[in-house]
Every structure is written in structure tokens, then in C-alpha cells.
Design a protein around this motif. Structure first.
Motif, PDB file in Angstrom:
ATOM      1  N   ILE A  39      -6.119  12.497 -27.992  1.00  0.00           N
ATOM      2  CA  ILE A  39      -5.078  11.563 -28.134  1.00  0.00           C
ATOM      3  C   ILE A  39      -4.972  10.820 -26.722  1.00  0.00           C
ATOM      4  O   ILE A  39      -4.687  11.789 -25.783  1.00  0.00           O
ATOM      5  CB  ILE A  39      -3.655  12.371 -28.725  1.00  0.00           C
ATOM      6  N   LYS A  40      -4.839   9.554 -26.644  1.00  0.00           N
ATOM      7  CA  LYS A  40      -4.720   8.960 -25.405  1.00  0.00           C
ATOM      8  C   LYS A  40      -3.084   9.152 -25.565  1.00  0.00           C
ATOM      9  O   LYS A  40      -2.371   8.301 -26.041  1.00  0.00           O
ATOM     10  CB  LYS A  40      -5.169   7.572 -25.361  1.00  0.00           C
ATOM     11  N   SER A  73       2.809  12.116 -27.979  1.00  0.00           N
ATOM     12  CA  SER A  73       2.436  11.030 -28.975  1.00  0.00           C
ATOM     13  C   SER A  73       1.538  10.002 -28.402  1.00  0.00           C
ATOM     14  O   SER A  73       1.407  10.104 -26.944  1.00  0.00           O
ATOM     15  CB  SER A  73       3.776  10.186 -29.175  1.00  0.00           C
ATOM     16  N   THR A  75      -2.237   7.429 -29.251  1.00  0.00           N
ATOM     17  CA  THR A  75      -3.242   6.882 -30.143  1.00  0.00           C
ATOM     18  C   THR A  75      -4.590   7.671 -29.933  1.00  0.00           C
ATOM     19  O   THR A  75      -4.831   8.457 -28.983  1.00  0.00           O
ATOM     20  CB  THR A  75      -3.397   5.461 -29.866  1.00  0.00           C
ATOM     21  N   ILE A  76      -4.821   7.692 -31.324  1.00  0.00           N
ATOM     22  CA  ILE A  76      -6.384   8.551 -31.509  1.00  0.00           C
ATOM     23  C   ILE A  76      -7.453   7.745 -30.533  1.00  0.00           C
ATOM     24  O   ILE A  76      -7.680   6.818 -30.630  1.00  0.00           O
ATOM     25  CB  ILE A  76      -6.592   8.669 -32.800  1.00  0.00           C
ATOM     26  N   ARG A  91      -1.944   5.285 -34.590  1.00  0.00           N
ATOM     27  CA  ARG A  91      -0.510   5.930 -33.992  1.00  0.00           C
ATOM     28  C   ARG A  91      -0.370   7.325 -34.554  1.00  0.00           C
ATOM     29  O   ARG A  91       0.078   7.745 -35.715  1.00  0.00           O
ATOM     30  CB  ARG A  91       0.476   5.046 -34.054  1.00  0.00           C
ATOM     31  N   TYR A 104      -4.789  12.348 -21.575  1.00  0.00           N
ATOM     32  CA  TYR A 104      -5.405  12.886 -22.799  1.00  0.00           C
ATOM     33  C   TYR A 104      -5.137  14.128 -23.097  1.00  0.00           C
ATOM     34  O   TYR A 104      -5.301  15.052 -22.259  1.00  0.00           O
ATOM     35  CB  TYR A 104      -7.145  12.546 -22.474  1.00  0.00           C
ATOM     36  N   GLU A 109      -6.215  18.696 -35.950  1.00  0.00           N
ATOM     37  CA  GLU A 109      -5.760  17.719 -36.690  1.00  0.00           C
ATOM     38  C   GLU A 109      -4.729  18.214 -37.605  1.00  0.00           C
ATOM     39  O   GLU A 109      -3.773  17.274 -38.046  1.00  0.00           O
ATOM     40  CB  GLU A 109      -7.064  16.903 -37.555  1.00  0.00           C
ATOM     41  N   THR A 112      -1.440  17.263 -36.530  1.00  0.00           N
ATOM     42  CA  THR A 112      -1.044  16.044 -35.981  1.00  0.00           C
ATOM     43  C   THR A 112      -0.466  15.188 -37.378  1.00  0.00           C
ATOM     44  O   THR A 112      -0.762  15.397 -38.326  1.00  0.00           O
ATOM     45  CB  THR A 112      -2.394  15.382 -35.677  1.00  0.00           C
TER      46      THR A 112
END
Length: 334
Positions: A39-40, A73, A75-76, A91, A104, A109, A112
Motif C-alpha cells: 500500500i502506498k 489507508s 492505494t494499492i 483505495r 509504503y 490481503e 485489507t
């Protein structure tokens, strides 16, 4: 698609001690393994376990990042083999085993979740740790039902504001404790039937009066210490006490006769060391039962304050004043 950088800014714990041991470092950007997503990070929640880890009292599980941060939180940015649900750019918000105070972060998963459209990234970063914890402990372990009485301590904390709202949303009558008149007002505004200022009142007596001597059905406690005996005295017959922390100590003396006569259940849990499949099961339950309440606005995600990632020490200092109402969140400007 932009190439990923080789390094990132992260907040490391250098030694053990006060907020000053949180220091920015350059670290390699981690690569997702099987079943993981990278995740960024746009925002990261600050939680009491982060403070304990900083003090050397709550180490990261073996094999996981020693960086603090249990929820993020963003974005992938990349997907590991076998991770099927999310794609680059989605998101998301995630419960982590560590590593959230960084540009990062890796997440399993199953732990998530997608971020609802009308939820900000700051709000999303404040959801996983507290909402997973409250759902599992209050509704699964504590089996709180509509119409029952529920007592949660620390009502203005991240856990508290979540527990008050969810319990009220599912039809329970909520009593909470907090340390000032201002905090008590905030708790009532969130749905508590009664907020007890523990600096002025005895919650045991308030519970007795409000429930006409019957007691409450479920208690969520993170204080421990002498609260354990007082909680037991505040429970109704067949009541359930769920401990998720022990700020005043974990070793206590309990009158088991009272437990037997009232047929009480004493339980507790911690999330961080649980297997991924357990966290995934909790995540699915939160997605099905809780996210619709957040998306509709029936349940809010109260944010006390935000701090830039490089000011993580200030965020910890804020938490340790215990003056916050709601969640403290770090923002990551990458």
C-alpha cells in the motif's frame, strides 16, 4: 504505471523511551510476498499499542516489520502472488502487524478492505484497528445483543468512540466512563445513555442506579487493575467481561465466588498475534456489518487530530496526555 522507488521514509524506534525515540529513516521499499499487497500509504492510525511498542513493552511479532503502525489507508501499489481481490490503484485500508508509519506498507490481503466512497483517507486510516477490535470483542466474544446494557471504559478513546456508536447502532443501552465533563459530553453526543466522569463519580454506583440494581450485560475494559473487581460487581447475572488492555495492571485478585454465583464470563483477546485467517474472518464481518453503517453516516469516525508522518513523536505526545477525543492520525505526503 510509475516505477516504484527503491527507498522510502519511515519512522523507526531507536531504543526505548519517550516520543523522541521515534526517528525518521530511509528504508528499502518492501516487496509484497504471497497473499500480500503493498500500500502506498496516505494516512496511518496512531494507537496505544504503538506507544507500548515505543517503550519496549509490545514487540512486533516475529517475521514482521519492527516499524510501528497497525493500520493504514492508501492505494494499492503492488500485489503479491495469490492476492486476488485488489488491483493497483484501488483505495484500501488495512490492519497490519506493523510497519504503518511509512510511505509504503505491506498488508495481508484478507485483512485489507475497500475504502467506502464517502470516507476520507484520514478517516479510513482510523478504522481497522479499532473497528476490528470492537467488533470481535463486543459482538463476537461479548455477544452483545439489542436491548442489553453495555459499559465501555475510556469512552473518548479511539476504542471508546467506536464501541459507543456500534453498541448504540445495534440497539444496546450504553454507559461509559471518561475523565472530564467535556469528554463525557462528547460520549453522550455519540450515543451513550450516560457518561460517568470517573474523577467525580463511582461507575459502580451509577451502573447500579441506572439498571435498578440489575447490572450491565457486557463490559469492555482496557484498564484492568482494580477495575476488574469493580467490573465484576457491576455485571448482571450471566454478564460478560471482555478485557483488551490493562493500563492499571494485568495481575489482579478476583472473588471467584461472585463469578460463580452470577454465572459470569471473563474473557479477553489481543489482535496483533492472531493468524491472518482469523483477522480475515473479522475483516469480512466488519465489511458486512459495520462498513454499511459508516458509509450511511450512521456511525462516524471521530478524528481528534492529524500530524505529518515526520511529527509522529508529537502525535504520541498528544496520545499520552489522554486529552484526545477520537483517533489521532498521521498523514503521509507522498
Amino acid at each position: 504505471m510509475n516505477a516504484l522507488p527503491a527507498t522510502m521514509t519511515a519512522i523507526a524506534i531507536q531504543g526505548k523511551g519517550g516520543p523522541e525515540v521515534l526517528v525518521a529513516e530511509q528504508r528499502p521499499v518492501p516487496a509484497p510476498g504471497a497473499g500480500q499487497v503493498m500500500i502506498k500509504v496516505e494516512a496511518a492510525g496512531v494507537n496505544r499499542p504503538d506507544v507500548l511498542q515505543r517503550k519496549g513493552l509490545y514487540p512486533a511479532p516475529k517475521g514482521h516489520s519492527e516499524l510501528p503502525g497497525l493500520e493504514v489507508s492508501g492505494t494499492i501499489a503492488a500485489v503479491g502472488s495469490g492476492a486476488m481481490r485488489f488491483k493497483v490503484g484501488d483505495r484500501v485500508m488495512a490492519l497490519l502487524n506493523g510497519g504503518g508509519y511509512a510511505e509504503y506498507a505491506l498488508a495481508e490481503e484478507p485483512a485489507t478492505l475497500p475504502v467506502p466512497q464517502n470516507v476520507s483517507m484520514v478517516e479510513a486510516a482510523a478504522i481497522p484497528e479499532t473497528f476490528f477490535t470492537v467488533w470481535h470483542n463486543v459482538f463476537e466474544r461479548g455477544a452483545l445483543k439489542s436491548g442489553e446494557w453495555f459499559l465501555v471504559h475510556g469512552g473518548s478513546s479511539g476504542i471508546g468512540v467506536t464501541a459507543i456508536q456500534l453498541a448504540a447502532a445495534f440497539g444496546a443501552k450504553v454507559i461509559t466512563t471518561a475523565g472530564s465533563a467535556k469528554k463525557c459530553e462528547a460520549c453522550v453526543a455519540l450515543g451513550a445513555t450516560r457518561a460517568v466522569d470517573y474523577t467525580q463519580e463511582d461507575f459502580v454506583e451509577v451502573v447500579k442506579a441506572l439498571t435498578e440494581g440489575r447490572g450491565v450485560d457486557v463490559i469492555l475494559d482496557m484498564v484492568g487493575g482494580d477495575y476488574v473487581d469493580r467490573n465484576i460487581r457491576s455485571l448482571a447475572d450471566d454478564g460478560r467481561l471482555v478485557n483488551i488492555g490493562y493500563q492499571s495492571g494485568s495481575k489482579v485478585t478476583v472473588d471467584m465466588m461472585r463469578v460463580m454465583l452470577k454465572r459470569l464470563t471473563l474473557t479477553g483477546s489481543t489482535l496483533r498475534i492472531r493468524p491472518t485467517e482469523v483477522k480475515g474472518t473479522i475483516a469480512r464481518a466488519v465489511e458486512a456489518n459495520v462498513l454499511p453503517l459508516i458509509e450511511s453516516g450512521k456511525v462516524k469516525v471521530p478524528i481528534d487530530s492529524t500530524y505529518p508522518l515526520l511529527k509522529a513523536g508529537d502525535a504520541h505526545a498528544r496520545m499520552e496526555t489522554s486529552q484526545h477525543i477520537g483517533k489521532i492520525v498521521l498523514t503521509v505526503g507522498n
